[in-house]
Design an enzyme around this catalytic site. Structure first.
Site, PDB file in Angstrom:
ATOM      1  CE  LYS A   4     -72.449   6.775 -28.330  1.00  0.00           C
ATOM      2  NZ  LYS A   4     -72.918   6.739 -26.933  1.00  0.00           N
ATOM      3  CG  ASP A  55     -69.658   7.802 -25.742  1.00  0.00           C
ATOM      4  OD1 ASP A  55     -70.595   7.290 -25.129  1.00  0.00           O
ATOM      5  OD2 ASP A  55     -68.636   7.150 -26.051  1.00  0.00           O
TER       6      ASP A  55
HETATM    7  P1  NDP Z   1     -64.288  10.043 -20.957  1.00  0.00           P
HETATM    8  O1  NDP Z   1     -63.645  10.368 -22.238  1.00  0.00           O
HETATM    9  O2  NDP Z   1     -64.653  11.129 -20.024  1.00  0.00           O
HETATM   10  O3  NDP Z   1     -63.405   8.996 -20.140  1.00  0.00           O
HETATM   11  C1  NDP Z   1     -63.043   7.787 -20.682  1.00  0.00           C
HETATM   12  C2  NDP Z   1     -62.120   7.051 -19.721  1.00  0.00           C
HETATM   13  O4  NDP Z   1     -61.917   5.733 -20.179  1.00  0.00           O
HETATM   14  C3  NDP Z   1     -60.745   7.689 -19.625  1.00  0.00           C
HETATM   15  O5  NDP Z   1     -60.198   7.454 -18.363  1.00  0.00           O
HETATM   16  C4  NDP Z   1     -59.979   6.926 -20.719  1.00  0.00           C
HETATM   17  O6  NDP Z   1     -58.575   6.923 -20.542  1.00  0.00           O
HETATM   18  C5  NDP Z   1     -60.544   5.550 -20.552  1.00  0.00           C
HETATM   19  N1  NDP Z   1     -60.483   4.852 -21.846  1.00  0.00           N
HETATM   20  C6  NDP Z   1     -61.093   5.214 -23.003  1.00  0.00           C
HETATM   21  N2  NDP Z   1     -60.799   4.358 -23.990  1.00  0.00           N
HETATM   22  C7  NDP Z   1     -59.969   3.454 -23.447  1.00  0.00           C
HETATM   23  C8  NDP Z   1     -59.323   2.327 -23.955  1.00  0.00           C
HETATM   24  N3  NDP Z   1     -59.452   1.959 -25.249  1.00  0.00           N
HETATM   25  N4  NDP Z   1     -58.553   1.603 -23.095  1.00  0.00           N
HETATM   26  C9  NDP Z   1     -58.396   1.984 -21.793  1.00  0.00           C
HETATM   27  N5  NDP Z   1     -58.994   3.057 -21.254  1.00  0.00           N
HETATM   28  C10 NDP Z   1     -59.761   3.776 -22.073  1.00  0.00           C
HETATM   29  O7  NDP Z   1     -65.582   9.184 -21.352  1.00  0.00           O
HETATM   30  P2  NDP Z   1     -66.868   8.862 -20.473  1.00  0.00           P
HETATM   31  O8  NDP Z   1     -66.513   8.746 -19.040  1.00  0.00           O
HETATM   32  O9  NDP Z   1     -67.941   9.789 -20.889  1.00  0.00           O
HETATM   33  O10 NDP Z   1     -67.275   7.425 -21.052  1.00  0.00           O
HETATM   34  C11 NDP Z   1     -66.842   6.205 -20.459  1.00  0.00           C
HETATM   35  C12 NDP Z   1     -67.763   5.083 -20.888  1.00  0.00           C
HETATM   36  O11 NDP Z   1     -69.094   5.375 -20.436  1.00  0.00           O
HETATM   37  C13 NDP Z   1     -67.889   4.852 -22.399  1.00  0.00           C
HETATM   38  O12 NDP Z   1     -68.064   3.486 -22.635  1.00  0.00           O
HETATM   39  C14 NDP Z   1     -69.161   5.591 -22.752  1.00  0.00           C
HETATM   40  O13 NDP Z   1     -69.758   5.065 -23.911  1.00  0.00           O
HETATM   41  C15 NDP Z   1     -70.002   5.304 -21.524  1.00  0.00           C
HETATM   42  N6  NDP Z   1     -71.115   6.213 -21.285  1.00  0.00           N
HETATM   43  C16 NDP Z   1     -70.918   7.560 -21.194  1.00  0.00           C
HETATM   44  C17 NDP Z   1     -71.982   8.391 -20.945  1.00  0.00           C
HETATM   45  C18 NDP Z   1     -71.819   9.858 -20.775  1.00  0.00           C
HETATM   46  O14 NDP Z   1     -72.814  10.517 -20.505  1.00  0.00           O
HETATM   47  N7  NDP Z   1     -70.641  10.416 -20.891  1.00  0.00           N
HETATM   48  C19 NDP Z   1     -73.357   7.862 -20.818  1.00  0.00           C
HETATM   49  C20 NDP Z   1     -73.443   6.428 -20.853  1.00  0.00           C
HETATM   50  C21 NDP Z   1     -72.346   5.653 -21.095  1.00  0.00           C
HETATM   51  P3  NDP Z   1     -57.658   7.805 -21.512  1.00  0.00           P
HETATM   52  O15 NDP Z   1     -57.871   9.217 -21.081  1.00  0.00           O
HETATM   53  O16 NDP Z   1     -56.268   7.329 -21.279  1.00  0.00           O
HETATM   54  O17 NDP Z   1     -58.129   7.552 -22.915  1.00  0.00           O
HETATM   55  O1  2IT Z   2     -73.937   6.148 -24.138  1.00  0.00           O
HETATM   56  C1  2IT Z   2     -74.689   7.076 -23.783  1.00  0.00           C
HETATM   57  O2  2IT Z   2     -75.826   6.861 -23.367  1.00  0.00           O
HETATM   58  C2  2IT Z   2     -74.181   8.443 -23.871  1.00  0.00           C
HETATM   59  N1  2IT Z   2     -73.044   8.648 -24.256  1.00  0.00           N
HETATM   60  C3  2IT Z   2     -75.072   9.594 -23.506  1.00  0.00           C
HETATM   61  C4  2IT Z   2     -76.002   9.938 -24.657  1.00  0.00           C
HETATM   62  C5  2IT Z   2     -76.817  11.186 -24.477  1.00  0.00           C
HETATM   63  O3  2IT Z   2     -77.505  11.525 -25.452  1.00  0.00           O
HETATM   64  O4  2IT Z   2     -76.805  11.823 -23.421  1.00  0.00           O
END
Ligand code: NDP
Ligand code: 2IT
Length: 443
Positions: free
Chosen positions: A125, A165
């Site tokens: 990561k 992420d």
């Molecule tokens: P994005 O950046 O697309 O979206 C994040 C969302 O969460 C936004 O709405 C953001 O609001 C909100 N957010 C982030 N930090 C905070 C905080 N500290 N407090 C309140 N709201 C917050 O990220 P993703 O959708 O990609 O990721 C979301 C979660 O999913 C994370 O935990 C990530 O690790 C996990 N994840 C993502 C994957 C992926 O493929 N993208 C795969 C597996 C897990 P704001 O815009 O106001 O910051």
């Molecule tokens: O938390 C996660 O699994 C991710 N942000 C996606 C990682 C990836 O390599 O697609």
């Protein structure tokens, strides 16, 4: 003191000031004890001691120039945690809250998650305390180019393959890929989540959210029910939240909330996803702007989505967003399933509270594994130089999520913890990595 407690205490002492890493260790390590009791070889070969120590970790300066000509300096990270079953694989997070401890918790969880997918990917990561919010495209490009100018030497299609992420989506991956290609001269699958025009995979954008809903599909089916007619609360409004909402709606559920770090919207008629996509994916705006699209919706700056009655709750924003008070509200309102879209969405206490009260709970490392699983499918397509169809890739994703559910449920049951998918996921994920480490010797 048990072997697991000994390793846990040593790891915590060795890594002070990393509370999120401690939390992930505390959630995972003790659940492995029954398996370790059964296989003394793991302790004899120091498997746990070797697993909690990253193979290597990089911290580096990321200097760039903003639009006013001012020099800015951020800090970059990449933790290569474990490559026993495949090259390091995991996302990059760009958010001002990022510290080494954040990246280590995510990297440690990633080892287990990637193993659960059944695909050949190890755990890693990275990220930065850079905040893409409010920056121009030129500023984001300048930052991404500087970040990759340092990281490229540690990346490679068979070495370490970053992805998105929080704060890292298609735009950032594009700029980073361009810089990687310029510096190395190689056109290879060194990043995933790429655009469809230059080696990306269909379904990658949707994969984490869709995969989360496929996981819940399996959980509901085990309880003799389906998504049809269920009410769903979702937190976040980013990549994971949007595509979880899309698939839940396709399956006949009503999604009533979405949020961002400023507040949340509640739309009793069901969230209009086209509006959310317009606000978040096109305008890069705030969820409050949803009020422009819906007369009935309400916006709240205080409180949380967990206060809204629902059948299913899907936290999709960030770590520790669902604590004991949120869990209590969900229980009181009759919620039956909580599945983590975000990594470590719930605190350990909140998880235990949900489980004790009969809420069926799925941990992020199982429930959100669809994202990295389709990343691994993107790597397969890049290596073979042949892109797959949407339906083909989506069908593979659904099968992978089904298999993850089965292996978590089976391991939980084998060790007398029926329905404890959190423990099941830890054991199932650990088994393959530990076996690979045993066979490869002390390295
Ligand atoms: P994005 O950046 O697309 O979206 C994040 C969302 O969460 C936004 O709405 C953001 O609001 C909100 N957010 C982030 N930090 C905070 C905080 N500290 N407090 C309140 N709201 C917050 O990220 P993703 O959708 O990609 O990721 C979301 C979660 O999913 C994370 O935990 C990530 O690790 C996990 N994840 C993502 C994957 C992926 O493929 N993208 C795969 C597996 C897990 P704001 O815009 O106001 O910051
Ligand atoms: O938390 C996660 O699994 C991710 N942000 C996606 C990682 C990836 O390599 O697609």
């Amino acid at each position: 003191m048990s072997y697991t407690n000994k390793v846990l205490e040593e790891a915590k002492n060795r890594n002070p000031n990393e509370p999120e890493f401690h939390q992930a260790l505390t959630e995972i390590i003790p659940t492995l004890q029954p398996l370790l009791d059964e296989h003394p070889k793991y302790e004899e070969e120091g498997i746990l001691e070797r697993l909690v120590e990253p193979d290597r970790q990089f911290m580096f300066k990321v200097p760039w120039v903003d639009d006013s000509g001012k020099v800015r300096v951020n800090r970059g990270y990449r933790v290569q945690f474990n490559n026993a079953i495949g090259p390091y694989k995991g996302g990059l997070r760009f958010h001002p809250s990022v510290t080494l401890g954040t990246i280590k918790f995510l990297g440690f969880e990633q080892i287990f998650k990637n193993s659960l997918t059944g695909l050949p990917i190890g755990g890693g990561k990275g990220g930065s305390d850079f905040d893409p919010k409010g920056k121009s495209n030129r500023e984001v490009m300048a930052f991404c180019q500087s970040f990759i100018s340092e990281l490229y030497r540690h990346m490679g299609a068979d070495l370490d393959i970053p992805a998105g992420d929080i704060g890292v989506g298609g735009r950032e991956i594009g700029y980073m890929y361009g810089q990687y290609k310029r510096l190395t001269g190689r056109y290879e699958g060194s990043l995933t989540g790429k655009g469809l025009a230059y080696g990306g995979s269909l379904v990658r954008k949707e994969a984490t959210g869709y995969g989360l809903v496929y996981m819940v599909e399996n959980m509901l089916s085990a309880k003799g029910t389906t998504f049809e007619g269920k009410s769903v609360v979702i937190s976040g409004s980013g990549n994971v939240a949007i595509y979880a909402a899309e698939k839940a709606q396709q399956f006949g559920a009503k999604v009533t909330t979405m949020s961002d770090s400023n507040g949340y919207v509640h739309d009793p008629d069901g969230i209009d996803l086209e509006a959310v996509k317009q606000i978040k994916e096109v305008r890069r705006g705030r969820i409050k702007e949803y009020l422009e699209y819906s007369k009935k919706a309400e916006y709240f700056e205080n409180g949380s989505v967990w206060s809204i009655p629902c059948d299913l709750a899907l936290p999709c924003a960030t770590q520790n967003e669902l604590l004991e008070d949120g869990a209590k509200m969900l229980i009181k309102n009759g919620c039956i399933v909580v599945a983590e879209g975000s990594n470590m969405s719930t605190s350990l206490k909140a998880t235990e509270l949900l489980q004790k009260n009969g809420v069926f709970f799925a941990p992020g490392k199982a429930a959100n594994a669809g994202g990295v699983a389709v990343s691994a499918l993107e790597m397969a397509q890049n290596s073979s130089r042949i892109p797959w169809l949407f339906e083909e890739t989506d069908c593979k994703l659904r099968t992978i999520m089904h298999k993850i559910y089965i292996s978590c449920a089976e391991e939980a049951e084998r060790y007398g913890m029926k329905d404890n998918l959190a423990a099941g996921a830890n054991i199932a994920g650990f088994k393959k990595v530990a076996e690979a480490m045993l066979e490869q010797g002390v390295v």
